[in-house]
Design an enzyme around this catalytic site. Structure first.
Site, PDB file in Angstrom:
ATOM      1  N   LYS A  94     -32.880  69.077 -15.840  1.00 30.82           N
ATOM      2  CA  LYS A  94     -33.347  67.749 -15.455  1.00 30.82           C
ATOM      3  C   LYS A  94     -34.867  67.778 -15.473  1.00 30.82           C
ATOM      4  O   LYS A  94     -35.467  68.853 -15.349  1.00 30.82           O
ATOM      5  CB  LYS A  94     -32.850  67.433 -14.033  1.00 30.82           C
ATOM      6  CG  LYS A  94     -32.820  65.988 -13.691  1.00 30.82           C
ATOM      7  CD  LYS A  94     -31.486  65.334 -14.010  1.00 30.82           C
ATOM      8  CE  LYS A  94     -31.522  63.856 -13.688  1.00 30.82           C
ATOM      9  NZ  LYS A  94     -30.262  63.180 -13.995  1.00 30.82           N
ATOM     10  N   GLY A 194     -23.161  48.255  -4.689  1.00 28.53           N
ATOM     11  CA  GLY A 194     -24.086  48.397  -5.819  1.00 28.53           C
ATOM     12  C   GLY A 194     -23.394  47.920  -7.080  1.00 28.53           C
ATOM     13  O   GLY A 194     -22.480  48.576  -7.600  1.00 28.53           O
ATOM     14  N   GLY A 196     -24.844  47.248 -10.124  1.00 25.93           N
ATOM     15  CA  GLY A 196     -25.794  47.356 -11.227  1.00 25.93           C
ATOM     16  C   GLY A 196     -25.034  47.622 -12.524  1.00 25.93           C
ATOM     17  O   GLY A 196     -23.903  47.149 -12.708  1.00 25.93           O
ATOM     18  N   VAL A 198     -23.453  50.246 -13.733  1.00 26.69           N
ATOM     19  CA  VAL A 198     -22.140  50.887 -13.611  1.00 26.69           C
ATOM     20  C   VAL A 198     -21.220  50.056 -12.718  1.00 26.69           C
ATOM     21  O   VAL A 198     -20.053  49.821 -13.053  1.00 26.69           O
ATOM     22  CB  VAL A 198     -22.270  52.319 -13.041  1.00 26.69           C
ATOM     23  CG1 VAL A 198     -20.902  52.969 -12.942  1.00 26.69           C
ATOM     24  CG2 VAL A 198     -23.197  53.167 -13.906  1.00 26.69           C
TER      25      VAL A 198
HETATM   26  P1  NAD Z   1     -28.531  50.357 -11.396  1.00 26.92           P
HETATM   27  O1  NAD Z   1     -29.954  50.542 -10.978  1.00 26.92           O
HETATM   28  O2  NAD Z   1     -28.228  49.546 -12.601  1.00 26.92           O
HETATM   29  O3  NAD Z   1     -27.700  49.692 -10.190  1.00 26.92           O
HETATM   30  C1  NAD Z   1     -27.864  50.021  -8.861  1.00 26.92           C
HETATM   31  C2  NAD Z   1     -27.533  48.775  -8.047  1.00 26.92           C
HETATM   32  O4  NAD Z   1     -27.527  49.135  -6.672  1.00 26.92           O
HETATM   33  C3  NAD Z   1     -28.549  47.639  -8.221  1.00 26.92           C
HETATM   34  O5  NAD Z   1     -27.887  46.437  -8.491  1.00 26.92           O
HETATM   35  C4  NAD Z   1     -29.273  47.607  -6.882  1.00 26.92           C
HETATM   36  O6  NAD Z   1     -29.713  46.315  -6.517  1.00 26.92           O
HETATM   37  C5  NAD Z   1     -28.180  48.104  -5.944  1.00 26.92           C
HETATM   38  N1  NAD Z   1     -28.656  48.627  -4.677  1.00 26.92           N
HETATM   39  C6  NAD Z   1     -29.781  49.345  -4.430  1.00 26.92           C
HETATM   40  N2  NAD Z   1     -29.856  49.629  -3.125  1.00 26.92           N
HETATM   41  C7  NAD Z   1     -28.745  49.112  -2.547  1.00 26.92           C
HETATM   42  C8  NAD Z   1     -28.259  49.077  -1.219  1.00 26.92           C
HETATM   43  N3  NAD Z   1     -28.921  49.646  -0.221  1.00 26.92           N
HETATM   44  N4  NAD Z   1     -27.071  48.475  -0.993  1.00 26.92           N
HETATM   45  C9  NAD Z   1     -26.391  47.890  -1.994  1.00 26.92           C
HETATM   46  N5  NAD Z   1     -26.813  47.873  -3.271  1.00 26.92           N
HETATM   47  C10 NAD Z   1     -27.984  48.474  -3.528  1.00 26.92           C
HETATM   48  O7  NAD Z   1     -27.931  51.814 -11.498  1.00 26.92           O
HETATM   49  P2  NAD Z   1     -26.616  52.260 -12.291  1.00 26.92           P
HETATM   50  O8  NAD Z   1     -27.005  52.728 -13.639  1.00 26.92           O
HETATM   51  O9  NAD Z   1     -25.553  51.224 -12.139  1.00 26.92           O
HETATM   52  O10 NAD Z   1     -26.199  53.572 -11.461  1.00 26.92           O
HETATM   53  C11 NAD Z   1     -25.602  53.477 -10.190  1.00 26.92           C
HETATM   54  C12 NAD Z   1     -25.475  54.856  -9.579  1.00 26.92           C
HETATM   55  O11 NAD Z   1     -24.677  55.674 -10.431  1.00 26.92           O
HETATM   56  C13 NAD Z   1     -26.804  55.595  -9.422  1.00 26.92           C
HETATM   57  O12 NAD Z   1     -26.737  56.377  -8.256  1.00 26.92           O
HETATM   58  C14 NAD Z   1     -26.860  56.489 -10.639  1.00 26.92           C
HETATM   59  O13 NAD Z   1     -27.634  57.646 -10.407  1.00 26.92           O
HETATM   60  C15 NAD Z   1     -25.394  56.846 -10.791  1.00 26.92           C
HETATM   61  N6  NAD Z   1     -25.026  57.225 -12.181  1.00 26.92           N
HETATM   62  C16 NAD Z   1     -25.227  56.340 -13.199  1.00 26.92           C
HETATM   63  C17 NAD Z   1     -24.868  56.699 -14.493  1.00 26.92           C
HETATM   64  C18 NAD Z   1     -25.032  55.744 -15.647  1.00 26.92           C
HETATM   65  O14 NAD Z   1     -24.456  55.973 -16.714  1.00 26.92           O
HETATM   66  N7  NAD Z   1     -25.792  54.675 -15.485  1.00 26.92           N
HETATM   67  C19 NAD Z   1     -24.293  57.961 -14.749  1.00 26.92           C
HETATM   68  C20 NAD Z   1     -24.088  58.838 -13.681  1.00 26.92           C
HETATM   69  C21 NAD Z   1     -24.461  58.441 -12.384  1.00 26.92           C
END
Ligand code: NAD
Length: 367
Positions: A94, A194, A196, A198
């Site tokens: 990383k 959350g 977002g 995913v």
């Molecule tokens: P993202 O930034 O698109 O979405 C995160 C969402 O969480 C946002 O909508 C944000 O407003 C919301 N959020 C932030 N703080 C919050 C809170 N306190 N309460 C409720 N909602 C809150 O991120 P993502 O790509 O959807 O990833 C989500 C999680 O999954 C992260 O922890 C990321 O590390 C993990 N992850 C993502 C991937 C991927 O392919 N994108 C792969 C492995 C792990």
């Protein structure tokens, strides 16, 4: 003189790298500095037994360098186990760039970072993480081939989030099968925290399955959009952990499974995308087990993203990506079985299986 201010007997307490708890036998840690672009980055290569260390680059405004170092080591170690448990021939690595991605990220800085990645000759392969966009990976690609997550027009595998969500959905179904005796989620109440990239794609799967979905987010606009698109209910309360639910899906931040939340949780299954959901992997894993809450290990069920970028290296297509991601269902069921047989938390079952795979490969290599 320096020796006047440093108490050498205290040095063991402040060992900056090898002595960090999160160091955990990293093979290599690389500090990258470039005065001209302002780049300050750390690349952690935890383990390369199964293959090159692959993991994203995070750009974040850390409070201090200790925080950055600790973050990169913790994340890089996690990548080793994620790839190993998923059966990929990848090691764990990383990178973190210290700074504000909104104001301090420049094309020059990204390219300079790419040159540092290149200097490692493929021992580390980078990808996107927080603060990074596909366009940043394209800039890195201009100076090194050791990058994934580039745009589809340049041969990339595209947005990993829908694949990650599919894997989380598979892991959730397997956990439901273990806990409720059926993987059908039709009558289950699922809280998705959350929504977002995913979280939204997970909501879509749950909606197709007919689950009762409650969504929580700090972004009101997204709440409205997702609620409208999939008929999900918006959570308006102030303490999500105390609510009646069957499944809790953390898809925002890490460390939400902690002393405080575990005591309140009514969910019988935890399955979500967020990394490092357990604030303390030993203590909180054990607390969940004692309370009979089936926890699908995060690093196992959110591996769809890494499966997706691995395709860029191996040159396999969408069908194989989906097959490998679907297999998260079987692996999750195996983990639950293994944890019961060996009286371990699911987190440590998954870790043990990952470590066994790495050790077996080491032995093979010595033959
Ligand atoms: P993202 O930034 O698109 O979405 C995160 C969402 O969480 C946002 O909508 C944000 O407003 C919301 N959020 C932030 N703080 C919050 C809170 N306190 N309460 C409720 N909602 C809150 O991120 P993502 O790509 O959807 O990833 C989500 C999680 O999954 C992260 O922890 C990321 O590390 C993990 N992850 C993502 C991937 C991927 O392919 N994108 C792969 C492995 C792990």
């Amino acid at each position: 003189m320096v020796s006047d201010v440093i108490n050498t007997s205290e040095l063991h307490k402040v060992d900056p790298v090898f002595g960090q708890l999160s160091f955990d036998n990293h093979e290599q840690v690389v500090f990258c500095n470039d005065k001209d672009t302002g780049l300050k980055a750390i690349i952690g290569i935890h383990n390369t037994v199964l293959g090159p260390a692959l993991g994203g680059t995070r750009m974040w405004q850390y409070k201090n360098e200790w925080e950055a170092l600790n973050d990169v080591l913790r994340l890089s170690r996690g990548m080793t186990f994620k790839s190993a448990i998923t059966g990929l021939n990848l090691g764990g690595g990383k990178a973190v760039i210290i700074g504000d991605a909104k104001t301090q990220k420049t094309p020059e800085l990204m390219k300079r970072f790419g040159e540092f990645v290149h200097s490692l000759s493929g021992r580390y392969i980078t990808a996107e993480d927080i603060g990074m966009e596909t366009s940043d990976m394209d800039l890195v690609r201009d100076v090194t081939p050791y990058v994934t997550g580039i745009s589809e027009s340049r041969g990339g595998a595209g947005n990993p989030s829908p694949i990650t969500a599919y894997g989380v959905f598979m892991g959730m179904k397997a956990a439901a099968k273990y806990k409720f005796g059926s993987d059908v989620l039709e009558d289950k109440t699922v809280y998705v925290q959350g929504i977002g990239h995913v979280g939204e794609a997970l909501v879509e799967h749950l909606s197709n399955e007919g689950a009762k979905i409650i969504i929580a987010d700090i972004n009101e606009e997204r709440l409205q959009q997702v609620s409208k698109a999939y008929g999900a209910e918006i959570y308006r309360g102030s303490d999500i952990y105390s609510e009646d639910m069957d499944i809790y899906a953390p898809c925002a931040l890490g460390a939400t499974v902690n002393d405080e939340s575990i005591h309140k949780l009514k969910a019988q299954v935890i399955a979500g995308a967020a990394n490092n959901q357990l604030e303390d992997e030993i203590k909180h894993g054990a607390m969940l087990r004692d309370r009979g809450i089936a926890y699908a290990p995060d690093f196992l069920i959110n591996a769809g993203g890494i499966i997706n970028v691995y395709a860029e290296l191996e040159g396999y297509g969408k069908a194989e990506i989906m097959r490998k991601t679907e297999n998260i269902y079987n692996t999750t069921l195996e983990i639950f079985k293994h944890s019961d047989t060996h009286n371990l938390t699911t987190h440590f079952s998954a870790l043990n299986i990952a470590v066994d795979r790495i050790e077996a490969r080491k032995k093979e290599a010595k033959k």
